[in-house]
Design a protein around this motif. Structure first.
Motif, mmCIF file in Angstrom:
data_model
loop_
_atom_site.group_PDB
_atom_site.id
_atom_site.type_symbol
_atom_site.label_atom_id
_atom_site.label_comp_id
_atom_site.label_asym_id
_atom_site.label_seq_id
_atom_site.Cartn_x
_atom_site.Cartn_y
_atom_site.Cartn_z
ATOM 1 N N HIS A 319 0.851 -1.195 0.000
ATOM 2 C CA HIS A 319 0.000 0.000 0.000
ATOM 3 C C HIS A 319 0.887 1.245 0.000
ATOM 4 O O HIS A 319 1.663 1.461 0.938
ATOM 5 N N VAL A 320 0.768 2.063 -1.048
ATOM 6 C CA VAL A 320 1.681 3.195 -1.211
ATOM 7 C C VAL A 320 0.958 4.419 -1.756
ATOM 8 O O VAL A 320 -0.125 4.319 -2.348
ATOM 9 N N ALA A 321 1.591 5.571 -1.575
ATOM 10 C CA ALA A 321 1.106 6.808 -2.178
ATOM 11 C C ALA A 321 1.463 6.829 -3.654
ATOM 12 O O ALA A 321 2.476 6.270 -4.073
ATOM 13 N N GLY A 322 0.620 7.485 -4.458
ATOM 14 C CA GLY A 322 0.929 7.675 -5.864
ATOM 15 C C GLY A 322 0.449 6.577 -6.786
ATOM 16 O O GLY A 322 0.750 6.587 -7.980
ATOM 17 N N SER A 323 -0.315 5.624 -6.245
ATOM 18 C CA SER A 323 -0.831 4.532 -7.060
ATOM 19 C C SER A 323 -2.243 4.837 -7.539
ATOM 20 O O SER A 323 -3.017 5.520 -6.857
ATOM 21 N N ILE A 324 -2.611 4.290 -8.680
ATOM 22 C CA ILE A 324 -3.959 4.456 -9.199
ATOM 23 C C ILE A 324 -4.992 3.797 -8.280
ATOM 24 O O ILE A 324 -6.171 4.124 -8.320
ATOM 25 N N VAL A 325 -4.544 2.897 -7.410
ATOM 26 C CA VAL A 325 -5.454 2.252 -6.460
ATOM 27 C C VAL A 325 -6.022 3.280 -5.475
ATOM 28 O O VAL A 325 -7.105 3.096 -4.931
ATOM 29 N N GLY A 326 -5.313 4.361 -5.274
ATOM 30 C CA GLY A 326 -5.789 5.432 -4.409
ATOM 31 C C GLY A 326 -6.600 6.476 -5.137
ATOM 32 O O GLY A 326 -6.870 7.552 -4.586
ATOM 33 N N CYS A 327 -7.012 6.176 -6.369
ATOM 34 C CA CYS A 327 -7.772 7.117 -7.207
ATOM 35 C C CYS A 327 -9.094 6.479 -7.622
ATOM 36 O O CYS A 327 -9.276 6.122 -8.794
ATOM 37 N N PRO A 328 -10.028 6.289 -6.687
ATOM 38 C CA PRO A 328 -11.260 5.544 -7.001
ATOM 39 C C PRO A 328 -12.106 6.179 -8.102
ATOM 40 O O PRO A 328 -12.862 5.476 -8.767
ATOM 41 N N LYS A 329 -11.965 7.478 -8.318
ATOM 42 C CA LYS A 329 -12.730 8.119 -9.389
ATOM 43 C C LYS A 329 -12.377 7.518 -10.745
ATOM 44 O O LYS A 329 -13.235 7.398 -11.631
ATOM 45 N N TRP A 331 -11.441 4.349 -11.415
ATOM 46 C CA TRP A 331 -12.012 3.010 -11.631
ATOM 47 C C TRP A 331 -13.426 2.880 -11.053
ATOM 48 O O TRP A 331 -13.888 1.788 -10.751
ATOM 49 N N ARG A 332 -14.120 4.046 -10.949
ATOM 50 C CA ARG A 332 -15.532 4.109 -10.585
ATOM 51 C C ARG A 332 -15.822 3.527 -9.207
ATOM 52 O O ARG A 332 -16.818 2.823 -9.002
ATOM 53 N N GLY A 333 -14.946 3.808 -8.281
ATOM 54 C CA GLY A 333 -15.183 3.403 -6.903
ATOM 55 C C GLY A 333 -15.769 4.538 -6.098
ATOM 56 O O GLY A 333 -15.920 5.661 -6.580
ATOM 57 N N GLY A 334 -16.122 4.243 -4.851
ATOM 58 C CA GLY A 334 -16.626 5.278 -3.959
ATOM 59 C C GLY A 334 -15.527 6.253 -3.588
ATOM 60 O O GLY A 334 -14.335 5.988 -3.810
ATOM 61 N N PRO A 335 -15.874 7.414 -3.015
ATOM 62 C CA PRO A 335 -14.868 8.443 -2.710
ATOM 63 C C PRO A 335 -13.772 7.970 -1.759
ATOM 64 O O PRO A 335 -12.672 8.516 -1.768
ATOM 65 N N LYS A 336 -14.050 6.960 -0.946
ATOM 66 C CA LYS A 336 -13.055 6.418 -0.017
ATOM 67 C C LYS A 336 -12.666 5.000 -0.397
ATOM 68 O O LYS A 336 -12.170 4.223 0.416
ATOM 69 N N GLY A 337 -12.897 4.630 -1.653
ATOM 70 C CA GLY A 337 -12.587 3.282 -2.098
ATOM 71 C C GLY A 337 -11.099 3.065 -2.286
ATOM 72 O O GLY A 337 -10.307 4.005 -2.375
ATOM 73 N N GLY A 338 -10.731 1.791 -2.355
ATOM 74 C CA GLY A 338 -9.320 1.465 -2.552
ATOM 75 C C GLY A 338 -8.457 1.995 -1.424
ATOM 76 O O GLY A 338 -8.777 1.841 -0.252
ATOM 77 N N TRP A 339 -7.379 2.665 -1.798
ATOM 78 C CA TRP A 339 -6.459 3.197 -0.787
ATOM 79 C C TRP A 339 -6.707 4.670 -0.499
ATOM 80 O O TRP A 339 -5.907 5.314 0.187
ATOM 81 N N ALA A 340 -7.817 5.228 -1.003
ATOM 82 C CA ALA A 340 -8.093 6.651 -0.819
ATOM 83 C C ALA A 340 -8.262 7.009 0.650
ATOM 84 O O ALA A 340 -8.019 8.146 1.054
ATOM 85 N N ARG A 341 -8.680 6.050 1.458
ATOM 86 C CA ARG A 341 -8.896 6.312 2.884
ATOM 87 C C ARG A 341 -7.606 6.198 3.695
ATOM 88 O O ARG A 341 -7.575 6.542 4.881
ATOM 89 N N MET A 342 -6.551 5.699 3.082
ATOM 90 C CA MET A 342 -5.296 5.469 3.805
ATOM 91 C C MET A 342 -4.438 6.727 3.832
ATOM 92 O O MET A 342 -4.476 7.546 2.915
ATOM 93 N N VAL A 343 -3.653 6.855 4.883
ATOM 94 C CA VAL A 343 -2.708 7.967 5.022
ATOM 95 C C VAL A 343 -1.308 7.392 4.881
ATOM 96 O O VAL A 343 -0.942 6.437 5.571
ATOM 97 N N PHE A 344 -0.526 7.970 3.978
ATOM 98 C CA PHE A 344 0.811 7.458 3.713
ATOM 99 C C PHE A 344 1.882 8.455 4.133
ATOM 100 O O PHE A 344 1.668 9.664 4.121
ATOM 101 N N ASP A 345 3.025 7.928 4.508
ATOM 102 C CA ASP A 345 4.204 8.739 4.789
ATOM 103 C C ASP A 345 5.055 8.751 3.524
ATOM 104 O O ASP A 345 5.684 7.753 3.181
ATOM 105 N N SER A 346 5.045 9.862 2.813
ATOM 106 C CA SER A 346 5.748 9.950 1.536
ATOM 107 C C SER A 346 7.211 10.335 1.691
ATOM 108 O O SER A 346 7.903 10.558 0.693
ATOM 109 N N THR A 347 7.695 10.409 2.931
ATOM 110 C CA THR A 347 9.103 10.702 3.161
ATOM 111 C C THR A 347 9.956 9.580 2.592
ATOM 112 O O THR A 347 9.676 8.402 2.826
ATOM 113 N N LEU A 348 10.984 9.943 1.817
ATOM 114 C CA LEU A 348 11.847 8.927 1.248
ATOM 115 C C LEU A 348 12.486 8.115 2.369
ATOM 116 O O LEU A 348 13.035 8.656 3.322
ATOM 117 N N GLY A 349 12.391 6.818 2.257
ATOM 118 C CA GLY A 349 12.906 5.926 3.289
ATOM 119 C C GLY A 349 11.796 5.305 4.109
ATOM 120 O O GLY A 349 12.006 4.291 4.775
#
Length: 375
Positions: A319-329, A331-349
């Protein structure tokens, strides 16, 4: 299990943005002639995001891992994702840079053609014969290569598609298993036998049983033994009613969260190392929807040569930031579908970006593990 050949230890460097960009460039250079395998993997392991320990040579009559050849398409996508370093949905939306790159990929709903597949290479120690095994290239959001490009592939069904996976063929499985080898499955984040998250079979043990049983030419359920961990508590009567009669004598189901403490009996690696042996073909799936747990287990895997030497196929939903899985719009998912509800730490490392995910999966493949991005 494939007994890995000895590898020279390489001291890992701390992950930096410049280091990942340099790594991406170096991999493409080394990837030109497919035979330049050891320098490519050595560079990946040296600059990759997770420290590793060298594999040790082992004796025996089974296949040994020799090297990994990523297809040039995979190397180009690693370079593309590393440069773009996506953190949101913009580049994946229609007309965006990554959408345009996806649109140029084959439109087939199944696996990519043979000329676009990456390859794992093994050696038969008895005959010195070289045996190759195809595997799907790492492209896009590390899901099906057509996801989000066309109307019929911009759906939740397309998001959960497993049609792109290239599993080991029957010949490789039989040669790897050898005489007396067992086909074993360890499912970390097991859900129920025939249904997973969202009720769409995303974490289905049944899929693995049918696919690997067929590949190995074995009667259902294929695996000699299954170990499973699941944090969601189920009533015993509900849980055991989901298992077909053929599976019940073969499964060990732990209805507790998987632990990351290496000394805990509920750490999946503790059980795997106690039950798997060289000569077995070991399949692992990791998907507990909790980034710290998953990353801790993957770090332990790369740092432990004994453990890495036992695992053949590894499926992990990173589960990561920047993936299409976090973009439910898309692939016609709900607003919090997929990984959209998850919070990621985008700090390198922190290992929660798509670029780092590419590097980790390639590290695993360079260790001799057929690593697949799970759905």
């Amino acid at each position: 299990m494939y007994h890995p050949l000895a590898s020279r230890a390489v001291s890992p460097r701390p992950a930096t943005r410049r280091g990942l960009l340099l790594l991406a460039a170096v991999l493409v250079v080394h990837g030109k002639p497919a035979e330049e395998l050891r320098p490519m993997c050595a560079e990946l392991l040296r600059r990759g995001p997770i420290p590793w320990a060298p594999l040790h040579a082992q004796g025996g009559s089974h296949l040994r891992f020799a090297s990994y050849t990523p297809n040039r398409l995979e190397l180009e996508w690693f370079q593309r994702i590393t440069r773009a370093n996506p953190r949101n949905c913009t580049a994946w939306e229609k007309g965006g840079s990554l959408w345009q790159a996806l649109a140029g990929l084959p439109s087939s709903t199944g696996p990519v053609g043979e000329h676009l597949r990456s390859r794992m290479h093994f050696i038969d120690p008895a005959t010195r014969e070289r045996v190759s095994s195809e595997i799907e290239p790492l492209v896009g959001s590390l899901r099906h290569h057509t996801l989000g490009v066309r109307a019929n592939t911009s759906t939740r069904a397309a998001l959960m598609s497993k049609e792109h996976y290239i599993l080991p063929d029957r010949t490789l499985l039989r040669r790897a298993l050898g005489v007396g080898g067992r086909l074993l499955f360890y499912d970390v984040g097991a859900s129920l036998f025939s249904s997973g998250a969202g009720g769409d079979g995303g974490a289905s043990q049944e899929w693995f049983a049918r696919k690997y049983g067929k590949r190995a030419g074995r009667p259902y359920p294929g695996f000699d033994m299954i170990w499973a961990w699941e944090a969601i508590p189920y009533a015993p009567d509900k849980l055991w009613s989901t298992f077909p009669p053929e599976v019940i004598p073969r499964i060990h189901y732990y209805n507790v969260p998987a632990q990351t403490d290496p000394s805990s009996p509920m750490n999946p690696w503790y059980t795997l190392k106690a039950t798997a042996r060289p000569g077995d073909f070991v399949v692992v799936k990791l998907d507990v929807d909790h980034q710290p747990t998953e990353l801790a287990l993957v770090r332990q895997l790369l740092a432990d040569p004994e453990l890495a030497g036992l695992i053949d196929d590894f499926f992990w939903e990173h589960h990561v930031a920047g993936s299409i899985v976090g973009c439910p719009k898309i692939w016609r998912g709900g607003p919090k579908g997929g990984w959209a509800r998850m919070v990621f730490d985008s700090t390198l490392g922190a290992l929660e970006t798509l670029a780092e995910s590419y590097a980790i999966f390639m590290q695993l493949r360079c260790r001799g593990i057929r690593a697949h991005s799970w759905v």
